[in-house]
Scaffold this active site. Structure first.
Site, short mmCIF file in Angstrom:
data_model
loop_
_atom_site.label_atom_id
_atom_site.label_comp_id
_atom_site.label_asym_id
_atom_site.label_seq_id
_atom_site.Cartn_x
_atom_site.Cartn_y
_atom_site.Cartn_z
N ARG A 162 0.92 -0.94 0.01
CA ARG A 162 0.12 -0.07 0.16
C ARG A 162 0.64 1.26 -0.08
NH1 ARG A 162 -2.71 -4.06 1.73
NH2 ARG A 162 -0.69 -4.43 2.63
N THR A 163 1.80 1.25 0.94
CA THR A 163 2.49 2.62 0.90
C THR A 163 3.20 3.17 -0.29
OG1 THR A 163 2.71 1.96 3.23
CG2 THR A 163 4.05 3.95 2.54
N LYS A 211 26.55 -4.30 -1.64
CA LYS A 211 28.09 -4.33 -1.96
C LYS A 211 28.77 -3.44 -0.72
CE LYS A 211 27.23 -3.53 -6.87
NZ LYS A 211 27.35 -2.31 -7.89
N ARG A 256 11.46 3.99 3.00
CA ARG A 256 10.83 2.81 4.35
C ARG A 256 12.08 2.28 4.63
NH1 ARG A 256 5.92 -1.07 4.33
NH2 ARG A 256 4.93 0.90 5.05
N HIS A 273 5.31 5.90 11.40
CA HIS A 273 4.88 5.86 10.07
C HIS A 273 3.84 6.81 9.69
CE1 HIS A 273 3.44 4.07 6.37
NE2 HIS A 273 3.28 2.69 6.68
N1 CP Z 1 0.08 0.04 5.90
C1 CP Z 1 1.20 -0.10 5.29
O1 CP Z 1 2.09 0.33 5.82
O2 CP Z 1 1.09 -1.09 4.47
P1 CP Z 1 2.28 -1.76 3.58
O3 CP Z 1 3.32 -2.34 4.44
O4 CP Z 1 1.60 -2.79 2.35
O5 CP Z 1 2.85 -0.40 2.83
#
Ligand code: CP
Length: 304
Positions: free
Chosen positions: A51-52, A80, A101, A129
């Site tokens: 999703r993110t 590396k 991320r 998040h």
């Molecule tokens: N909610 C969320 O962070 O989903 P993903 O890990 O799929 O990005």
């Protein structure tokens, strides 16, 4: 280096949050606006995501920008031995914005300190998040018609769940009452309880997921047990299926109750809940595109 990064939800004031929510509403009504014409955005995902990453990339595309990046760090020079610092310094020379991320708590803050371009934290370890929180707030506002004075019940992995941590901090602007439902192994960390204490926010801890807890809630925020954060998989095996929401458990819940989940789900919500009008988790994920369009514009200083 100073930039307008969004690393923690605490980087945003209440006014900033309300501005993003208002602009998310605008993008829901007008999803295609070429406000990023000529801009390039990097999505650097050192951890898996559906999703993110895809909603951020959709957001950039709908705004007329271009995306580069990776969804699998094993294909990059980090294998590396290239450091995160060097990777960020390189990529920040190529693009206007980095969405990142990472599996380490604090990685996004570190990246924001070495980057010459803004960073949006798309999740760092068990820490924060913030973009998920903005879509959660938008979902809460859309379904409740307000953010103030709600009973928010958070269920599951409150220790490692970064979405929970960011949401607690953001909701602190709106006088919530929290109910934290978790087994001993996954209890909300003391830092977040101290944070609530410092803001005068009421919270109650429960180890049983009862109908009484459900019936009191305006928002039921279910979470996945975060297998990837456990150092002892025996503990994970013990708690992995600790709570499951079934449709019949919602029978006497408030009419305004909505069930949220940042997703992915494993066993926390039975599929028999999906057709209940109180299930909101798929719409919640859809709201991610609008919230992220609004965040990108704010971080880049683009006025609507
Ligand atoms: N909610 C969320 O962070 O989903 P993903 O890990 O799929 O990005």
């Amino acid at each position: 280096m100073r930039n307008e990064s969004l690393v923690s939800i605490t980087d945003y004031s209440k006014e900033d949050i309300l501005e993003v929510l208002e602009n998310a509403r605008h993008f829901e009504e007008n999803p295609n606006r070429r406000l990023l014409e000529g801009k390039v955005v990097a999505t650097l995902f050192f951890e898996p995501s559906t999703r993110t990453r895809l909603s951020f990339e959709t957001a950039v595309n709908r705004l007329g920008g271009r995306v580069i990046g990776f969804s699998d760090a094993s294909t990059t020079s980090s294998t590396k031995g290239e450091t995160l610092k060097d990777t960020i310094m390189m990529v920040s020379n190529y693009v206007d914005l980095i969405i990142m991320r990472h599996y380490l708590d604090g990685a996004a803050r570190y990246a924001s300190e070495v980057s010459c371009k803004p960073i949006i934290n798309a999740g760092d370890g068990a820490n924060q998040h913030p973009s998920q929180t903005m879509l959660d707030l938008y979902s809460i506002y859309k379904t409740q018609g307000k953010l103030d004075g709600l009973n928010i019940t958070m269920v599951g992995d409150l220790k490692y769940g970064r979405t929970v941590h960011s949401l607690i901090m953001a909701m602190s602007h709106f006088s919530p009452t929290f109910h934290f439902v978790a087994p001993d192994e996954l209890k909300i960390p003391d830092d977040y309880k101290k944070f609530c204490d410092s803001k005068g926010i009421k919270y109650y801890e429960h180890d049983e997921f009862t109908e009484e807890v459900i019936n009191n809630a305006d928002i039921l925020y279910m979470t996945r047990v975060q297998r990837e954060r456990f150092t002892d998989l025996m503990v994970y095996e013990k708690v992995k299926d600790i709570y499951t929401l079934h449709n019949q458990m919602l029978e006497n819940s408030k009419p305004n109750l909505r069930v949220l989940h940042p997703l992915p789900r494993v066993n926390e919500i039975s599929t028999d809940v999906d057709d209940n009008p109180k299930a909101y988790y798929f719409e919640q994920a859809k709201n991610g595109v609008y919230a992220r369009q609004a965040i990108i514009c704010k971080v880049l200083g683009i006025k609507l």
